[in-house]
Enzyme design. Structure first.
Site, mmCIF file in Angstrom:
data_model
loop_
_atom_site.group_PDB
_atom_site.id
_atom_site.type_symbol
_atom_site.label_atom_id
_atom_site.label_comp_id
_atom_site.label_asym_id
_atom_site.label_seq_id
_atom_site.Cartn_x
_atom_site.Cartn_y
_atom_site.Cartn_z
ATOM 1 N N TRP A 194 31.222 -57.485 55.187
ATOM 2 C CA TRP A 194 31.270 -56.098 55.648
ATOM 3 C C TRP A 194 29.886 -55.604 56.047
ATOM 4 O O TRP A 194 29.740 -54.863 57.025
ATOM 5 C CB TRP A 194 31.904 -55.213 54.591
ATOM 6 C CG TRP A 194 33.266 -55.674 54.182
ATOM 7 C CD1 TRP A 194 33.699 -56.000 52.936
ATOM 8 C CD2 TRP A 194 34.390 -55.916 55.055
ATOM 9 N NE1 TRP A 194 35.015 -56.406 52.968
ATOM 10 C CE2 TRP A 194 35.461 -56.370 54.253
ATOM 11 C CE3 TRP A 194 34.585 -55.790 56.428
ATOM 12 C CZ2 TRP A 194 36.712 -56.684 54.785
ATOM 13 C CZ3 TRP A 194 35.834 -56.113 56.965
ATOM 14 C CH2 TRP A 194 36.874 -56.554 56.144
ATOM 15 N N ASP A 212 28.318 -48.425 51.318
ATOM 16 C CA ASP A 212 29.748 -48.687 51.460
ATOM 17 C C ASP A 212 30.286 -48.968 50.063
ATOM 18 O O ASP A 212 30.023 -50.013 49.478
ATOM 19 C CB ASP A 212 29.957 -49.884 52.387
ATOM 20 C CG ASP A 212 31.421 -50.241 52.593
ATOM 21 O OD1 ASP A 212 32.292 -49.674 51.893
ATOM 22 O OD2 ASP A 212 31.694 -51.103 53.453
ATOM 23 N N LYS A 260 41.521 -49.047 47.950
ATOM 24 C CA LYS A 260 41.236 -49.817 46.736
ATOM 25 C C LYS A 260 41.467 -48.959 45.482
ATOM 26 O O LYS A 260 42.318 -49.270 44.667
ATOM 27 C CB LYS A 260 39.786 -50.302 46.742
ATOM 28 C CG LYS A 260 39.295 -50.879 48.053
ATOM 29 C CD LYS A 260 39.855 -52.241 48.366
ATOM 30 C CE LYS A 260 39.165 -52.822 49.587
ATOM 31 N NZ LYS A 260 39.601 -54.181 49.911
#
Length: 362
Positions: free
Chosen positions: A104, A174, A198
């Protein structure tokens, strides 16, 4: 009703109590005669929900008054574009610094090349992202508009145990796979963002928490719906927001508050992770893939020493109600994602199965 222990990395399991409440209110939201999913984002009912969500987030995360809460379409990856569009112009050099600790972060740095000059100041890629590289403030270019990190690396099972000190350079994190799983000091960050799927709710929406002084640097070409200042000024309602996702987030946040808040959840998460890691470390049949000092409490990655047994392991686990344990292709092996909604009993059930499988195959 069949329910499994869902170890999937995301979209991930939600608390059963949240699912049941949403089910109860789905057709008739509190006597309205319509479901929340089918009423206006401008309605009094939704206005109450989004305000309550703000209040819960502020309380649970300890968000200071000089930060804005934004809800933005597109999930976390959309922010890989939105962040440079909004922040890279903070310094005339239009540079941004990145620490690469997984896929990511790599994707975010590549996306930033469209709008400025990303600089990689540290990376663990050569060791397949099995650890978090250490950095010092002096490693960061003082002309950087911000430093971007991924606080928890879902694919590789690592996390930042301590966050870097960046001085006057805003730290952007993030936190998609760990936000509200442990206590953090929001004031250490210029911007935090997280996809909901999540620990916060269903997929398709991102939460952004941004310091107010960072709202005035958007590039001229920034689309209106990705302009953080526009979102802040209009309470994220400049177009039809994903009302159902925010409603679900409000239920998850209330559930977290009822469970004792982030401090209590952090303690539980550490116990869940320790249960799995302690078993893996004592076993000759399993091995962890992340370096121990850098292990995540959200994503436990491991492999079998006889790797050819993996497919059989995964099939038998699923038959036992231990769902979605296959590791990401970049790492292989297995991965147990144990977000806030995963109970300790789920981790114990996994350890019991792992012990039985090892005994039967040794």
């Amino acid at each position: 009703m069949k329910r499994v222990y869902n170890f999937g990395a995301g979209p991930a399991m939600l608390p059963l109590e949240v699912m049941e409440k949403a089910q109860l209110e789905f057709l008739d939201y509190r006597g309205l005669g319509a479901g929340l999913i089918e009423i206006s984002h401008r309605s009094a009912e939704f206005d109450s929900i989004i305000n309550h969500t703000d209040e819960l987030l502020t309380e649970l995360a300890g968000i200071p008054a000089n930060y804005k809460i934004l809800y933005i379409h597109g999930g976390a990856q959309m922010q890989f574009s939105a962040i440079p569009l909004n922040l890279i112009n903070r310094h005339q050099a239009q540079k941004a610094s990145f620490v690469l600790t997984g896929n990511w972060a790599v994707k975010a740095s590549k996306e930033a090349t469209r709008y400025g000059k990303p600089q990689i100041i540290a990376s663990s890629e050569k060791q397949n992202f099995s650890f978090i590289p250490s950095i010092n403030t002096s490693d960061i270019d003082p002309d950087s508009s911000y430093l971007h990190i991924t606080s928890n690396n879902t694919l590789f099972g690592t996390r930042w145990q301590e966050f870097p000190k960046t001085g006057d350079i805003p730290l952007v994190a993030d936190m998609t796979s760990e936000f509200l799983s442990r206590r953090i000091n929001i004031s250490d960050f210029g911007l935090i963002f997280a996809g909901l799927q999540k620990n916060l709710g269903p997929a398709g929406l991102a939460l952004v928490i941004i310091r107010e002084d960072l709202l005035d640097y958007a590039l001229p070409q920034t689309p209106a719906l990705l302009n953080y200042k526009t979102c802040a000024e209009q309470h994220s309602l400049s177009n039809t927001i994903n009302t159902f996702a925010i409603y679900m987030m409000s239920l998850v946040l209330q559930w977290l508050k009822d469970k004792g808040g982030v401090a209590a959840m952090e303690q539980l998460n550490e116990a869940k992770a320790a249960l799995l890691y302690d078993f893996i470390d004592r076993s000759d049949f399993y091995r962890g893939t992340a370096q121990p000092a850098h292990r995540s409490t959200m994503n436990v990655t491991f492999n079998l020493n006889p790797e050819h047994k993996l497919a059989e392991f995964l099939a038998q686990a699923e038959a036992r109600g231990l769902y979605a344990l296959k590791g990401h292709r970049a790492v292989g092996g297995a991965r147990a994602s144990i977000y806030n909604a995963m109970p300790l009993e789920g981790c114990q059930a996994l350890v019991d199965f792992m012990a039985e499988f090892a005994e039967a195959n040794t």
